[in-house]
Each structure stands twice: as C-alpha cells, then as structure tokens.
Design a protein around this motif. Sequence first.
Motif, mmCIF file in Angstrom:
data_model
loop_
_atom_site.group_PDB
_atom_site.id
_atom_site.type_symbol
_atom_site.label_atom_id
_atom_site.label_comp_id
_atom_site.label_asym_id
_atom_site.label_seq_id
_atom_site.Cartn_x
_atom_site.Cartn_y
_atom_site.Cartn_z
ATOM 1 N N SER A 1 0.793 -1.374 0.138
ATOM 2 C CA SER A 1 -0.008 -0.148 0.054
ATOM 3 C C SER A 1 0.865 1.285 -0.012
ATOM 4 O O SER A 1 1.907 1.322 0.497
ATOM 5 C CB SER A 1 -1.143 0.273 1.252
ATOM 6 N N TYR A 2 0.282 2.080 -0.740
ATOM 7 C CA TYR A 2 1.152 3.665 -0.589
ATOM 8 C C TYR A 2 1.383 4.152 0.617
ATOM 9 O O TYR A 2 0.305 4.220 1.488
ATOM 10 C CB TYR A 2 0.050 4.653 -1.649
ATOM 11 N N GLY A 3 2.664 4.404 0.892
ATOM 12 C CA GLY A 3 2.888 5.375 2.147
ATOM 13 C C GLY A 3 3.348 4.487 3.188
ATOM 14 O O GLY A 3 3.625 4.727 4.361
ATOM 15 N N VAL A 4 2.978 3.083 3.199
ATOM 16 C CA VAL A 4 3.645 2.078 4.333
ATOM 17 C C VAL A 4 5.042 1.945 4.127
ATOM 18 O O VAL A 4 5.503 1.421 3.219
ATOM 19 C CB VAL A 4 2.561 0.861 4.339
ATOM 20 N N ALA B 1 4.759 -2.399 12.167
ATOM 21 C CA ALA B 1 5.207 -2.422 13.445
ATOM 22 C C ALA B 1 5.622 -3.887 14.066
ATOM 23 O O ALA B 1 5.033 -4.779 13.743
ATOM 24 C CB ALA B 1 4.067 -1.947 14.480
ATOM 25 N N SER B 2 6.606 -3.721 14.679
ATOM 26 C CA SER B 2 7.526 -5.095 15.242
ATOM 27 C C SER B 2 6.694 -5.480 16.372
ATOM 28 O O SER B 2 5.863 -4.810 16.903
ATOM 29 C CB SER B 2 8.856 -4.906 15.497
ATOM 30 N N LYS B 3 6.668 -6.735 16.811
ATOM 31 C CA LYS B 3 6.073 -7.180 17.699
ATOM 32 C C LYS B 3 6.535 -6.354 18.820
ATOM 33 O O LYS B 3 5.454 -6.167 20.042
ATOM 34 C CB LYS B 3 6.461 -8.785 18.210
ATOM 35 N N ASP B 4 7.516 -5.867 19.092
ATOM 36 C CA ASP B 4 8.147 -5.250 20.596
ATOM 37 C C ASP B 4 7.258 -3.742 20.530
ATOM 38 O O ASP B 4 6.903 -3.498 21.606
ATOM 39 C CB ASP B 4 9.502 -5.165 20.437
ATOM 40 N N GLU B 5 7.273 -3.362 19.227
ATOM 41 C CA GLU B 5 6.486 -1.885 19.504
ATOM 42 C C GLU B 5 4.906 -2.180 19.783
ATOM 43 O O GLU B 5 4.381 -1.194 20.420
ATOM 44 C CB GLU B 5 6.523 -1.320 18.086
ATOM 45 N N VAL B 6 4.192 -3.158 19.320
ATOM 46 C CA VAL B 6 3.163 -3.674 19.807
ATOM 47 C C VAL B 6 2.620 -4.193 20.788
ATOM 48 O O VAL B 6 1.555 -4.338 21.310
ATOM 49 C CB VAL B 6 2.429 -3.984 18.637
ATOM 50 N N ASP B 7 3.696 -4.640 21.586
ATOM 51 C CA ASP B 7 3.615 -5.653 22.631
ATOM 52 C C ASP B 7 2.760 -4.977 23.726
ATOM 53 O O ASP B 7 1.875 -5.617 24.602
ATOM 54 C CB ASP B 7 4.912 -6.036 23.345
ATOM 55 N N LEU C 1 4.280 4.591 8.659
ATOM 56 C CA LEU C 1 4.210 5.287 7.662
ATOM 57 C C LEU C 1 5.166 6.288 7.266
ATOM 58 O O LEU C 1 5.758 6.933 8.082
ATOM 59 C CB LEU C 1 2.606 6.137 7.671
ATOM 60 N N ALA C 2 5.155 6.541 6.098
ATOM 61 C CA ALA C 2 6.057 7.645 5.589
ATOM 62 C C ALA C 2 5.610 9.076 6.116
ATOM 63 O O ALA C 2 4.445 9.361 5.993
ATOM 64 C CB ALA C 2 6.285 7.736 3.879
ATOM 65 N N GLU D 1 4.032 4.755 14.144
ATOM 66 C CA GLU D 1 5.071 5.844 13.894
ATOM 67 C C GLU D 1 5.176 6.273 12.561
ATOM 68 O O GLU D 1 4.620 5.724 11.638
ATOM 69 C CB GLU D 1 6.405 4.930 14.171
ATOM 70 N N LEU D 2 5.610 7.474 12.372
ATOM 71 C CA LEU D 2 5.977 8.238 11.127
ATOM 72 C C LEU D 2 7.458 8.265 10.840
ATOM 73 O O LEU D 2 8.251 8.547 11.926
ATOM 74 C CB LEU D 2 5.467 9.597 11.126
ATOM 75 N N ARG D 3 8.040 7.842 9.725
ATOM 76 C CA ARG D 3 9.421 7.648 9.297
ATOM 77 C C ARG D 3 9.676 8.650 8.254
ATOM 78 O O ARG D 3 9.156 8.410 7.360
ATOM 79 C CB ARG D 3 10.165 6.254 9.252
#
Length: 114
Positions: free
Chosen positions: A28-31, A35-41, A74-75, A112-114
């Motif tokens: 998908s556009y912009g993805v 998120a990693s499992k740690d980020e969502v844990d 996302l970007a 998060e936005l990167r």
Amino acid sequence: MKEVKNSKSININIKEITSLVSRTARNSYGVVAIASKDEVDLISKITKKGKMEEGVFVTKRSDNTFAVSIYLVLAQEIKITEALRECQKSIKFVLEKKYPKMCREVNVYVIELR
C-alpha cells in the motif's frame, strides 16, 4: 442444521490471514513497515486482543467470523488519512475475496512516522 465448517478453517488459517494482511499492507502507498512485535507488545497487553503475528492481530469471534487490526509505520510526507483509508480498503478487498463474509472489521493504526 448448522454448518460448523468455518470454525475449523479460521483456526487453520490465522497465519495465512496474517500473511495476506501483511503482504497487502506492505504494497500500500505510504506504508514503510509493519510495526514489530516489540512495538505493539504494550498495546496487546492493554487490549488483550486475539493472536498477534508481527503487528497484525486476528481476533476470532463466536459467530465464525474474524476481525483484523494492523499497526503500521508510515512515511512522513504523505496524507495519513488517505494512506490509511487506501490500505484498509485494500486489505478488506483481499480478505473478502479469500474469505467471503467472514471478515467483519479491518482496523488500521499508525504507530510511527518515518
């Protein structure tokens, strides 16, 4: 007589559903990433939603349906609402094609936005 066939197929295919959702989201556009499992844990401990692989939750329901929640990175230079809406529509379309009338919800969140 009620058909019980769907309950077994959901148990067997949770990994397949997760993989399908992940692939669709990544295209998908912009993805940037899922998120990693740690980020969502932390989120999973608070909400106690279904089974998680990567940043994708699949929650089975008693009526032989399921719901999907996905957490994305996302970007920065994109319109967030548009990217989320398009990603959600793509995921819903792919799931409806593979599992007709079994997917009740597709929830898309930004970590998060990167």
